[in-house]
Design a protein around this motif. Structure first.
Motif, short mmCIF file in Angstrom:
data_model
loop_
_atom_site.label_atom_id
_atom_site.label_comp_id
_atom_site.label_asym_id
_atom_site.label_seq_id
_atom_site.Cartn_x
_atom_site.Cartn_y
_atom_site.Cartn_z
N GLU A 77 44.16 43.97 41.75
CA GLU A 77 45.28 43.21 41.18
C GLU A 77 45.58 41.98 42.02
O GLU A 77 45.76 40.88 41.50
CB GLU A 77 46.52 44.10 41.08
CG GLU A 77 47.74 43.39 40.50
CD GLU A 77 48.96 44.29 40.46
OE1 GLU A 77 50.03 43.78 40.13
OE2 GLU A 77 48.85 45.50 40.75
N ASN A 80 42.87 39.42 41.61
CA ASN A 80 43.03 38.72 40.34
C ASN A 80 44.11 37.64 40.42
O ASN A 80 43.93 36.53 39.92
CB ASN A 80 43.37 39.70 39.22
CG ASN A 80 42.22 40.63 38.90
OD1 ASN A 80 41.07 40.37 39.27
ND2 ASN A 80 42.52 41.73 38.25
N VAL A 81 45.23 37.96 41.08
CA VAL A 81 46.32 36.98 41.21
C VAL A 81 45.85 35.79 42.05
O VAL A 81 46.08 34.63 41.70
CB VAL A 81 47.57 37.64 41.84
CG1 VAL A 81 48.59 36.58 42.26
CG2 VAL A 81 48.20 38.62 40.86
N ASN A 83 42.81 34.77 42.56
CA ASN A 83 41.81 34.04 41.79
C ASN A 83 42.49 33.11 40.78
O ASN A 83 42.12 31.95 40.62
CB ASN A 83 40.87 35.00 41.08
CG ASN A 83 39.76 34.28 40.36
OD1 ASN A 83 39.05 33.49 40.97
ND2 ASN A 83 39.63 34.54 39.08
N GLU A 84 43.52 33.61 40.11
CA GLU A 84 44.27 32.80 39.15
C GLU A 84 44.90 31.59 39.85
O GLU A 84 44.84 30.47 39.34
CB GLU A 84 45.35 33.66 38.52
CG GLU A 84 46.25 32.93 37.54
CD GLU A 84 47.36 33.85 37.03
OE1 GLU A 84 48.48 33.34 36.87
OE2 GLU A 84 47.11 35.05 36.82
N LYS A 85 45.48 31.81 41.03
CA LYS A 85 46.13 30.72 41.76
C LYS A 85 45.11 29.73 42.29
O LYS A 85 45.36 28.52 42.32
CB LYS A 85 46.99 31.27 42.90
CG LYS A 85 48.14 32.12 42.41
CD LYS A 85 49.01 31.37 41.41
CE LYS A 85 50.01 32.26 40.73
NZ LYS A 85 50.76 31.61 39.68
N ASN A 87 42.32 29.02 40.79
CA ASN A 87 41.96 28.25 39.61
C ASN A 87 43.03 27.20 39.28
O ASN A 87 42.72 26.09 38.88
CB ASN A 87 41.70 29.15 38.41
CG ASN A 87 40.44 29.97 38.57
OD1 ASN A 87 39.52 29.56 39.28
ND2 ASN A 87 40.40 31.12 37.95
N GLU A 88 44.30 27.57 39.48
CA GLU A 88 45.39 26.61 39.24
C GLU A 88 45.33 25.46 40.24
O GLU A 88 45.76 24.35 39.92
CB GLU A 88 46.75 27.31 39.38
CG GLU A 88 47.08 28.25 38.25
CD GLU A 88 48.40 28.98 38.47
OE1 GLU A 88 49.15 28.61 39.39
OE2 GLU A 88 48.67 29.93 37.71
N TYR A 105 51.36 32.72 47.77
CA TYR A 105 49.98 33.17 47.65
C TYR A 105 49.09 32.72 48.80
O TYR A 105 48.13 33.41 49.13
CB TYR A 105 49.39 32.68 46.32
CG TYR A 105 50.29 32.97 45.17
CD1 TYR A 105 50.41 34.27 44.66
CD2 TYR A 105 51.09 31.97 44.61
CE1 TYR A 105 51.28 34.55 43.62
CE2 TYR A 105 51.97 32.25 43.57
CZ TYR A 105 52.06 33.53 43.08
OH TYR A 105 52.91 33.82 42.06
N ASN A 123 35.38 25.32 41.72
CA ASN A 123 36.14 26.32 41.00
C ASN A 123 35.26 27.55 40.77
O ASN A 123 34.39 27.56 39.92
CB ASN A 123 36.62 25.74 39.66
CG ASN A 123 37.56 26.68 38.96
OD1 ASN A 123 38.01 27.65 39.52
ND2 ASN A 123 37.85 26.39 37.71
N ILE A 125 35.12 31.73 40.01
CA ILE A 125 35.89 32.82 39.43
C ILE A 125 35.29 34.14 39.90
O ILE A 125 34.09 34.34 39.82
CB ILE A 125 35.88 32.75 37.89
CG1 ILE A 125 36.54 31.45 37.43
CG2 ILE A 125 36.55 33.96 37.28
CD1 ILE A 125 36.45 31.22 35.94
N THR A 127 34.39 37.70 39.27
CA THR A 127 34.17 38.39 38.00
C THR A 127 34.05 39.89 38.14
O THR A 127 34.15 40.60 37.16
CB THR A 127 32.88 37.87 37.33
OG1 THR A 127 31.80 38.05 38.25
CG2 THR A 127 33.02 36.41 36.96
#
Length: 135
Positions: A77, A80-81, A83-85, A87-88, A105, A123, A125, A127
């Motif tokens: 979890e 994932n958070v 990774n999202e940040k 990407n942002e 973060y 960038n 990700i 996976t």
């Protein structure tokens, strides 16, 4: 004289180097045991095998026992958070308060690098679930 985050200190106007700098964490100043002991004419010895520091000043001794560093696993979890940040952070144009947005973060140092680089250029990700350990 000892400056926080500096690897050099002065004792009786003589400069000497520190293995680790003094630091402030949550309002508490941490000073290397060796610096403390030597400032009062003593010694500090470290036993890696026993994970014990012995501070001797005059006839007095203090023993400091430590525990080994414990590895901890980052949850999927959290991965994932982050990774999202990450990407942002590739496009900073939509954030008026970049530091405020990313502070929960990332470290301030990493945020500064993101800002200086005008965003993360590569960038990537994540996976699949992996084993991530920090020490």
């Amino acid at each position: 004289m000892l400056h926080v985050n500096s690897r050099t200190a002065l004792l009786n106007n003589a400069a000497f180097s520190l293995d680790v700098p003094a630091k402030i964490e949550n309002g508490t100043t941490y000073v290397p045991a060796r610096v403390f002991a030597e400032a009062f004419g003593g010694t500090a010895l470290w036993s890696e095998q026993e994970r014990k520091a012995t501070i001797t000043i005059g006839l007095q001794q203090v023993f400091i026992h430590t525990e080994p560093h414990k590895h901890w696993r980052m949850s999927q979890e959290r991965i994932n958070v982050l990774n999202e940040k990450i990407n942002e952070a590739t496009d900073l144009s939509s954030y008026s308060q970049i530091r405020t947005h990313f502070r929960p973060y990332f470290t301030d140092s990493f945020i500064n690098k993101i800002i200086y680089s005008n965003g993360i250029k590569n960038n990537a990700i994540l996976t699949k679930k992996g084993r991530y350990y920090l020490q």
